[in-house]
Motif scaffolding. Sequence first.
Motif, PDB file in Angstrom:
ATOM      1  N   ALA A 120      -7.717  -3.547 -25.520  1.00  0.00           N
ATOM      2  CA  ALA A 120      -8.075  -2.335 -24.774  1.00  0.00           C
ATOM      3  C   ALA A 120      -7.580  -2.534 -23.351  1.00  0.00           C
ATOM      4  CB  ALA A 120      -9.578  -2.106 -24.797  1.00  0.00           C
ATOM      5  N   ALA A 121      -6.642  -1.702 -22.913  1.00  0.00           N
ATOM      6  CA  ALA A 121      -6.002  -1.947 -21.621  1.00  0.00           C
ATOM      7  C   ALA A 121      -5.688  -0.646 -20.904  1.00  0.00           C
ATOM      8  CB  ALA A 121      -4.720  -2.761 -21.810  1.00  0.00           C
ATOM      9  N   LEU A 122      -5.777  -0.705 -19.583  1.00  0.00           N
ATOM     10  CA  LEU A 122      -5.381   0.395 -18.707  1.00  0.00           C
ATOM     11  C   LEU A 122      -4.362  -0.158 -17.724  1.00  0.00           C
ATOM     12  CD1 LEU A 122      -5.668   3.222 -17.400  1.00  0.00           C
ATOM     13  CD2 LEU A 122      -7.621   2.308 -16.093  1.00  0.00           C
ATOM     14  N   VAL A 123      -3.162   0.423 -17.725  1.00  0.00           N
ATOM     15  CA  VAL A 123      -2.125  -0.022 -16.800  1.00  0.00           C
ATOM     16  C   VAL A 123      -1.631   1.168 -15.990  1.00  0.00           C
ATOM     17  CG1 VAL A 123      -1.411  -1.910 -18.320  1.00  0.00           C
ATOM     18  CG2 VAL A 123      -0.223   0.283 -18.450  1.00  0.00           C
ATOM     19  N   VAL A 124      -1.197   0.882 -14.769  1.00  0.00           N
ATOM     20  CA  VAL A 124      -0.609   1.909 -13.926  1.00  0.00           C
ATOM     21  C   VAL A 124       0.886   1.631 -13.829  1.00  0.00           C
ATOM     22  CG1 VAL A 124      -1.141   0.611 -11.801  1.00  0.00           C
ATOM     23  CG2 VAL A 124      -0.707   3.068 -11.685  1.00  0.00           C
ATOM     24  N   VAL A 135       3.090   1.984  -2.486  1.00  0.00           N
ATOM     25  CA  VAL A 135       2.945   0.882  -3.437  1.00  0.00           C
ATOM     26  C   VAL A 135       1.711   0.051  -3.092  1.00  0.00           C
ATOM     27  CG1 VAL A 135       3.962  -1.314  -4.181  1.00  0.00           C
ATOM     28  CG2 VAL A 135       5.350   0.760  -4.169  1.00  0.00           C
ATOM     29  N   GLY A 136       1.503  -0.218  -1.806  1.00  0.00           N
ATOM     30  CA  GLY A 136       0.303  -0.950  -1.402  1.00  0.00           C
ATOM     31  C   GLY A 136      -0.967  -0.194  -1.742  1.00  0.00           C
ATOM     32  N   GLY A 137      -0.975   1.131  -1.514  1.00  0.00           N
ATOM     33  CA  GLY A 137      -2.142   1.932  -1.859  1.00  0.00           C
ATOM     34  C   GLY A 137      -2.421   1.944  -3.346  1.00  0.00           C
ATOM     35  N   ILE A 138      -1.371   2.002  -4.146  1.00  0.00           N
ATOM     36  CA  ILE A 138      -1.541   1.984  -5.603  1.00  0.00           C
ATOM     37  C   ILE A 138      -2.114   0.644  -6.049  1.00  0.00           C
ATOM     38  CG2 ILE A 138      -0.277   1.972  -7.796  1.00  0.00           C
ATOM     39  CD1 ILE A 138       1.646   4.049  -6.451  1.00  0.00           C
ATOM     40  N   MET A 139      -1.627  -0.452  -5.486  1.00  0.00           N
ATOM     41  CA  MET A 139      -2.148  -1.767  -5.858  1.00  0.00           C
ATOM     42  C   MET A 139      -3.604  -1.923  -5.413  1.00  0.00           C
ATOM     43  SD  MET A 139       0.122  -3.317  -7.620  1.00  0.00           S
ATOM     44  CE  MET A 139      -0.235  -5.078  -7.604  1.00  0.00           C
ATOM     45  N   ARG A 140      -3.954  -1.336  -4.283  1.00  0.00           N
ATOM     46  CA  ARG A 140      -5.351  -1.366  -3.835  1.00  0.00           C
ATOM     47  C   ARG A 140      -6.242  -0.638  -4.837  1.00  0.00           C
ATOM     48  NH1 ARG A 140      -7.384   0.404   2.237  1.00  0.00           N
ATOM     49  NH2 ARG A 140      -9.614  -0.045   1.944  1.00  0.00           N
ATOM     50  N   ASN A 141      -5.804   0.538  -5.279  1.00  0.00           N
ATOM     51  CA  ASN A 141      -6.592   1.301  -6.246  1.00  0.00           C
ATOM     52  C   ASN A 141      -6.636   0.614  -7.605  1.00  0.00           C
ATOM     53  OD1 ASN A 141      -7.128   3.325  -4.364  1.00  0.00           O
ATOM     54  ND2 ASN A 141      -5.245   4.433  -4.854  1.00  0.00           N
ATOM     55  N   ALA A 142      -5.530   0.002  -8.000  1.00  0.00           N
ATOM     56  CA  ALA A 142      -5.501  -0.716  -9.281  1.00  0.00           C
ATOM     57  C   ALA A 142      -6.522  -1.849  -9.282  1.00  0.00           C
ATOM     58  CB  ALA A 142      -4.097  -1.252  -9.550  1.00  0.00           C
ATOM     59  N   ALA A 143      -6.634  -2.555  -8.156  1.00  0.00           N
ATOM     60  CA  ALA A 143      -7.628  -3.621  -8.052  1.00  0.00           C
ATOM     61  C   ALA A 143      -9.040  -3.049  -8.040  1.00  0.00           C
ATOM     62  CB  ALA A 143      -7.377  -4.441  -6.788  1.00  0.00           C
ATOM     63  N   ALA A 144      -9.227  -1.943  -7.307  1.00  0.00           N
ATOM     64  CA  ALA A 144     -10.563  -1.365  -7.170  1.00  0.00           C
ATOM     65  C   ALA A 144     -11.116  -0.844  -8.484  1.00  0.00           C
ATOM     66  CB  ALA A 144     -10.529  -0.236  -6.140  1.00  0.00           C
ATOM     67  N   PHE A 145     -10.249  -0.298  -9.334  1.00  0.00           N
ATOM     68  CA  PHE A 145     -10.718   0.339 -10.560  1.00  0.00           C
ATOM     69  C   PHE A 145     -10.391  -0.462 -11.815  1.00  0.00           C
ATOM     70  CE2 PHE A 145     -10.153   3.970  -7.558  1.00  0.00           C
ATOM     71  CZ  PHE A 145     -11.503   4.192  -7.366  1.00  0.00           C
ATOM     72  N   GLY A 146     -10.027  -1.714 -11.626  1.00  0.00           N
ATOM     73  CA  GLY A 146      -9.934  -2.630 -12.751  1.00  0.00           C
ATOM     74  C   GLY A 146      -8.763  -2.415 -13.677  1.00  0.00           C
ATOM     75  N   ALA A 147      -7.638  -1.932 -13.161  1.00  0.00           N
ATOM     76  CA  ALA A 147      -6.445  -1.831 -14.004  1.00  0.00           C
ATOM     77  C   ALA A 147      -6.031  -3.229 -14.456  1.00  0.00           C
ATOM     78  CB  ALA A 147      -5.309  -1.165 -13.241  1.00  0.00           C
ATOM     79  N   ALA A 149      -2.996  -4.163 -15.308  1.00  0.00           N
ATOM     80  CA  ALA A 149      -1.677  -4.535 -14.802  1.00  0.00           C
ATOM     81  C   ALA A 149      -1.057  -3.337 -14.102  1.00  0.00           C
ATOM     82  CB  ALA A 149      -0.763  -5.012 -15.929  1.00  0.00           C
ATOM     83  N   ALA A 150      -0.074  -3.629 -13.256  1.00  0.00           N
ATOM     84  CA  ALA A 150       0.778  -2.599 -12.650  1.00  0.00           C
ATOM     85  C   ALA A 150       2.208  -2.920 -13.063  1.00  0.00           C
ATOM     86  CB  ALA A 150       0.634  -2.596 -11.138  1.00  0.00           C
TER      87      ALA A 150
END
Length: 267
Positions: A120-124, A135-147, A149-150
Amino acid sequence: MMLIPLSSSDDPRIDAYRVIKERDLVGRGGRFIVEGRTVLDVALSPRNRFALESLLLAESRVEALGPLLAQAPADLPIYTASQTILDGITGFHIHRGLLGVGLRGALPSMAELVAGLPEAALVVVPLGIANHDNVGGIMRNAAAFGADAALFDFASCDPLYRKAIRVSVGGSLIVPFAREGSAPALLDLLAAADFELLALSPAGASTLGEVKPARRTALLLGAEGPGLPDSILARTRTVRIPMSGGFDSLNVATTSGIALHALACGR
């Protein structure tokens, strides 16, 4: 702590810190720069996926940073210098007075990263996003919401670019990522790994609130302005974020936060 005072900006031990802005453009041979207290807090924590090679601090900040520096490995060199010497090393005024050099190490390929994702995976999946702030903002959100992988195509900028790391407030050091290949090849890889492909577009056929995330979900994001090309949209389920008054424009990093939050809550 291994504190090493510097008396000259010519010290060869700190070559990795020289002319930082120029090296942002030409690369720095398997290294990257972290800056600022918030990012260093992540870099010195167990969440950081990368090794640190050294730190470089303004001597005036050492005492205030004592509790944070206490987290550093005992053998990590911590160079200190006056603000004048520090600015001479880096080529511009470092008002944060705090830099570090990280080592990329052997990063997994795109195929290896996808193969190692959980069932079960969620990737951006940012495609063609060359703006470092986004790109930095996307990585911040990916970390915040538990993605999990990017996954970036090679047309996107490097998540370990200095400014991208700073904007991500360390998210680039936490979220597993790969950056390679073309957008069509990346979609082929995700489809073969049983990911549902959700593409954000102002003209999306479904609203974000209508989406129930699949067991494996990939969220595709395009660059501001052109968005995702029709050839990519044709291969995906298109999704829009409803807005008032016919307004249909959001910053792509903001969009990623809204969508990742909704998909994370729906998992």
